[in-house]
Design a protein around this motif. Structure first.
Motif, PDB file in Angstrom:
ATOM      1  N   SER A 219       0.949  -1.404   0.202  1.00  0.00           N
ATOM      2  CA  SER A 219       0.057  -0.101   0.049  1.00  0.00           C
ATOM      3  C   SER A 219       0.991   1.452   0.004  1.00  0.00           C
ATOM      4  CB  SER A 219      -1.018   0.056   1.258  1.00  0.00           C
ATOM      5  OG  SER A 219      -0.221   0.168   2.489  1.00  0.00           O
ATOM      6  N   VAL A 220       0.360   2.219   0.063  1.00  0.00           N
ATOM      7  CA  VAL A 220       1.000   3.611   0.307  1.00  0.00           C
ATOM      8  C   VAL A 220       1.074   4.024   1.758  1.00  0.00           C
ATOM      9  CG1 VAL A 220       0.417   4.415  -2.009  1.00  0.00           C
ATOM     10  CG2 VAL A 220      -1.073   5.120  -0.163  1.00  0.00           C
ATOM     11  N   ALA A 221       0.894   3.279   2.694  1.00  0.00           N
ATOM     12  CA  ALA A 221       1.121   3.512   4.102  1.00  0.00           C
ATOM     13  C   ALA A 221       2.568   3.825   4.440  1.00  0.00           C
ATOM     14  CB  ALA A 221       0.640   2.191   4.924  1.00  0.00           C
ATOM     15  N   GLY A 222       2.792   5.060   4.947  1.00  0.00           N
ATOM     16  CA  GLY A 222       3.918   5.439   5.582  1.00  0.00           C
ATOM     17  C   GLY A 222       4.425   6.447   4.271  1.00  0.00           C
ATOM     18  N   ARG A 223       4.085   6.390   3.166  1.00  0.00           N
ATOM     19  CA  ARG A 223       4.397   7.233   2.134  1.00  0.00           C
ATOM     20  C   ARG A 223       3.169   8.191   1.563  1.00  0.00           C
ATOM     21  NH1 ARG A 223       5.918   4.935  -2.953  1.00  0.00           N
ATOM     22  NH2 ARG A 223       7.291   6.707  -3.263  1.00  0.00           N
ATOM     23  N   GLY A 224       2.208   8.183   2.355  1.00  0.00           N
ATOM     24  CA  GLY A 224       1.001   8.792   1.917  1.00  0.00           C
ATOM     25  C   GLY A 224       1.137  10.262   1.765  1.00  0.00           C
ATOM     26  N   SER A 225       2.066  10.882   2.478  1.00  0.00           N
ATOM     27  CA  SER A 225       1.865  12.571   2.412  1.00  0.00           C
ATOM     28  C   SER A 225       2.732  12.983   1.099  1.00  0.00           C
ATOM     29  CB  SER A 225       2.741  13.131   3.413  1.00  0.00           C
ATOM     30  OG  SER A 225       3.930  12.683   3.684  1.00  0.00           O
ATOM     31  N   TYR A 226       3.782  12.021   0.562  1.00  0.00           N
ATOM     32  CA  TYR A 226       4.456  12.040  -0.569  1.00  0.00           C
ATOM     33  C   TYR A 226       3.586  11.664  -1.806  1.00  0.00           C
ATOM     34  CZ  TYR A 226       6.870  10.507  -4.838  1.00  0.00           C
ATOM     35  OH  TYR A 226       7.152  10.396  -6.002  1.00  0.00           O
ATOM     36  N   TYR A 227       2.803  10.565  -1.585  1.00  0.00           N
ATOM     37  CA  TYR A 227       2.247   9.583  -2.709  1.00  0.00           C
ATOM     38  C   TYR A 227       1.194  10.375  -3.140  1.00  0.00           C
ATOM     39  CZ  TYR A 227       1.084   5.933  -6.002  1.00  0.00           C
ATOM     40  OH  TYR A 227       0.906   5.185  -7.132  1.00  0.00           O
ATOM     41  N   ASP A 228       0.322  11.032  -2.445  1.00  0.00           N
ATOM     42  CA  ASP A 228      -0.941  11.867  -2.687  1.00  0.00           C
ATOM     43  C   ASP A 228      -0.499  13.052  -3.481  1.00  0.00           C
ATOM     44  OD1 ASP A 228      -3.743  11.260  -2.792  1.00  0.00           O
ATOM     45  OD2 ASP A 228      -3.710  13.076  -1.214  1.00  0.00           O
ATOM     46  N   THR A 229       0.616  13.689  -3.688  1.00  0.00           N
ATOM     47  CA  THR A 229       0.942  14.692  -4.447  1.00  0.00           C
ATOM     48  C   THR A 229       1.681  14.067  -5.603  1.00  0.00           C
ATOM     49  OG1 THR A 229       3.149  14.829  -3.523  1.00  0.00           O
ATOM     50  CG2 THR A 229       1.597  16.414  -2.393  1.00  0.00           C
ATOM     51  N   SER A 230       1.648  12.826  -5.703  1.00  0.00           N
ATOM     52  CA  SER A 230       2.293  12.204  -6.970  1.00  0.00           C
ATOM     53  C   SER A 230       1.490  11.603  -7.833  1.00  0.00           C
ATOM     54  CB  SER A 230       3.656  11.424  -6.738  1.00  0.00           C
ATOM     55  OG  SER A 230       4.159  10.748  -7.698  1.00  0.00           O
ATOM     56  N   GLY A 231       1.225  10.497  -7.061  1.00  0.00           N
ATOM     57  CA  GLY A 231       0.232   9.293  -7.958  1.00  0.00           C
ATOM     58  C   GLY A 231       0.978   8.392  -8.744  1.00  0.00           C
ATOM     59  N   ALA A 232       0.276   7.271  -9.305  1.00  0.00           N
ATOM     60  CA  ALA A 232       0.977   6.257 -10.245  1.00  0.00           C
ATOM     61  C   ALA A 232       1.694   6.982 -11.361  1.00  0.00           C
ATOM     62  CB  ALA A 232       0.109   5.215 -10.375  1.00  0.00           C
ATOM     63  N   MET A 233       0.945   7.960 -11.952  1.00  0.00           N
ATOM     64  CA  MET A 233       1.540   8.484 -13.280  1.00  0.00           C
ATOM     65  C   MET A 233       2.938   9.008 -12.942  1.00  0.00           C
ATOM     66  SD  MET A 233       0.906   8.802 -16.509  1.00  0.00           S
ATOM     67  CE  MET A 233      -0.512   8.611 -16.818  1.00  0.00           C
ATOM     68  N   ARG A 234       2.979  10.040 -11.889  1.00  0.00           N
ATOM     69  CA  ARG A 234       4.038  10.867 -11.732  1.00  0.00           C
ATOM     70  C   ARG A 234       5.420   9.738 -11.060  1.00  0.00           C
ATOM     71  NH1 ARG A 234       0.676  15.343 -10.069  1.00  0.00           N
ATOM     72  NH2 ARG A 234       1.213  16.832 -11.555  1.00  0.00           N
ATOM     73  N   ASP A 235       4.675   9.149 -10.119  1.00  0.00           N
ATOM     74  CA  ASP A 235       5.759   7.990  -9.590  1.00  0.00           C
ATOM     75  C   ASP A 235       6.293   6.702 -10.322  1.00  0.00           C
ATOM     76  OD1 ASP A 235       6.940   7.470  -6.672  1.00  0.00           O
ATOM     77  OD2 ASP A 235       5.534   5.667  -6.917  1.00  0.00           O
TER      78      ASP A 235
END
Length: 484
Positions: A219-235
């Motif tokens: 999951s994105v647990a532990g990385r949520g603050s970063y991942y929510d500004t990125s998403g799968a397309m950017r990441d």
């Protein structure tokens, strides 16, 4: 079998962010494994640099713990660990201030390669680059390694490249993407360009379509603050999947050197057609009985950030005109799988009749787990009862072919860091590659925002949203199964 290893010169490697998670999990254990493999020269030195105030002994204990946890089987060898730790030191450095820079400079030696690893947030790249120059730590022979994200869109990528270019030449900048360090990714180029068997078939005349899958169970647990500004397309898509697409689709370079390879990759990105929004599927995993949903992990119950993307794209050049490329990546899927599948066309005529069924050759390149390649071939099913055809894999896993005496396959970070020391940029992204990838990706993301698109929900442990299956079904094709 004798392994031919290009020797590595003596070096001073400074890891900014040396106490961070990436250094602990990947960089330092990877360097330790290269030391155990005899690939680190006697005069190599590794210096951690970070905001934490500690001395050499305290940092060495931190490194020792990382080695024990992530160093593999050799991490338990105290003698090897102690010998490695003798090469390790630490400096307390303020990336945006004046503290520690003169002391760090005093540790660096003349006559060896100087490399600086920026294992920090991109917002600190400019400050670090400026201070490396102003305090005289870096010269025109030094190398800097930068981690993704390389910007969050074309505008920020250009600004980041411009910042680095103020202090370092492009030949000194190593933008690291660990996917390019995987053994199988490099073996892909050897299979394509070192064998007459495949290259004549590597085009739209013989290839029906190509699938690139990078599926994760986490999951994105532990990385949520970063991942929510990125998403799968950017990441994932803009960098990892784009690089895999380039390697599978590029023209043969004139020679195997950094700029020749990267020139051909850049041509692929620039030949990509714009993607219609009907050819893109976004998804976001929901909660189940055992796992919170994506929005809980990012602490935003209205988040419209995607944890899954599938898309269909085309490359407008003579080699690939008309051949679709299907890309997908996501979190919380059925299994951890990274694979490139080259699906060849049907034979033009079957002499065995319709009862024999449809059979296609598929070259599957597995990046993880169990790196290797298989080629699906059609044979007669053994036994009486007529001509019954069955597909079987022709296994080309190099680890088995090379035998038990072959060197253990290095982790991607191990290989790439050693390439930095050697001055080999072949497996690193050039600035214009990064900008071209963002120029293609940005309109897709902008279209989502303009239309107010909302990701499709999918269950944890599935293959993603149903719409992703329909992306293939509409074309009379289907995704290769993500096996649990």
């Amino acid at each position: 079998m004798v392994s031919r290893v290009i020797p590595v010169d003596g070096f001073d490697l400074v890891i900014f962010g040396g106490t961070g998670d990436l250094a602990r999990r990947k960089i330092l254990p990877g360097l330790f494994r290269r030391f155990c493999a005899g690939q680190m020269p006697e005069d190599a030195r590794i210096i951690g640099a970070a905001r934490s105030e500690m001395d050499d002994a305290a940092f060495r204990e931190t490194v020792a713990e990382a080695i024990r946890e992530f160093g593999g089987a050799q991490g338990a060898d105290e003698a090897l660990a102690e010998a490695f730790l003798e090469r390790v030191g630490y400096e307390h450095v303020d990336a945006t201030g004046e503290t520690g820079w003169e002391s760090l400079k005093g540790r660096l030696r003349d006559g060896v390669v100087r490399a600086f690893y920026f294992s920090v947030a991109p917002s600190l790249f400019g400050a670090l680059a400026e201070r490396l120059r102003s305090f005289g730590l870096a010269d025109d022979e030094s190398r800097v390694v930068v981690e993704k994200p390389f910007g969050k869109d074309l505008e920020t990528a250009k600004a980041l490249n411009a910042t680095l270019a103020e202090h370092f030449d492009e030949t000194q900048i190593y933008r690291i993407d660990h996917y390019l360090g995987k053994e199988t990714v490099q073996n892909l180029m050897a299979v394509r360009f070192g064998n007459m068997l495949f290259e004549p078939l590597w085009n739209a005349q013989y290839v029906d379509h190509i699938q690139i899958t990078v599926a994760e169970t986490v999951s994105v647990a532990g990385r949520g603050s970063y991942y929510d500004t990125s998403g799968a397309m950017r990441d994932m898509v803009q960098n990892h999947l784009m690089q895999l697409l380039c390697l599978i689709a590029m023209e043969p370079p004139a020679r195997f050197n950094p700029d020749a390879v990267r020139d051909e990759k850049l041509k692929v990105i620039r030949a990509l057609d714009p993607v219609d929004h009907h050819q893109v599927v976004r998804g976001q995993y929901e909660a189940d009985d055992t796992q919170p949903g994506y929005r809980t992990h990012v602490d935003d119950l209205r988040s419209t950030t995607e944890s899954f993307v599938a898309l269909k794209c085309h490359i407008s050049n003579w080699r690939w005109a008309g051949t679709p490329f299907y890309l997908r990546t996501g979190k919380m899927l059925r299994s951890r799988t990274s694979e490139i599948a080259v699906v060849f066309k049907d034979a033009p005529h079957s002499i065995f009749g319709p009862e024999a069924g449809t059979h296609r050759n598929v070259l599957a390149i597995r990046l993880q787990p169990n790196e290797g390649m298989t080629l699906g071939v059609t044979i007669k099913e053994p036994g009486p009862g007529g001509m019954r055809l069955v597909d079987v894999p022709l296994d080309m896993t190099f680890a088995e072919a090379l035998g038990p005496d072959a060197e253990e396959v290095p982790d991607a970070y191990e290989r790439l860091i050693m390439d930095v020391i050697r001055g080999n940029q072949t497996l690193f992204m050039r600035g214009d590659e990064v900008e071209a990838a963002w120029a293609w990706t940005d309109p897709i993301i902008a279209g989502w925002k303009r239309r107010g698109d909302v990701p499709k929900p999918y269950d944890p442990g599935s293959n993603g949203p149903e719409d992703a299956l329909m992306l293939m079904h509409r074309d009379g094709r289907k995704w290769r199964e993500i096996k649990a």
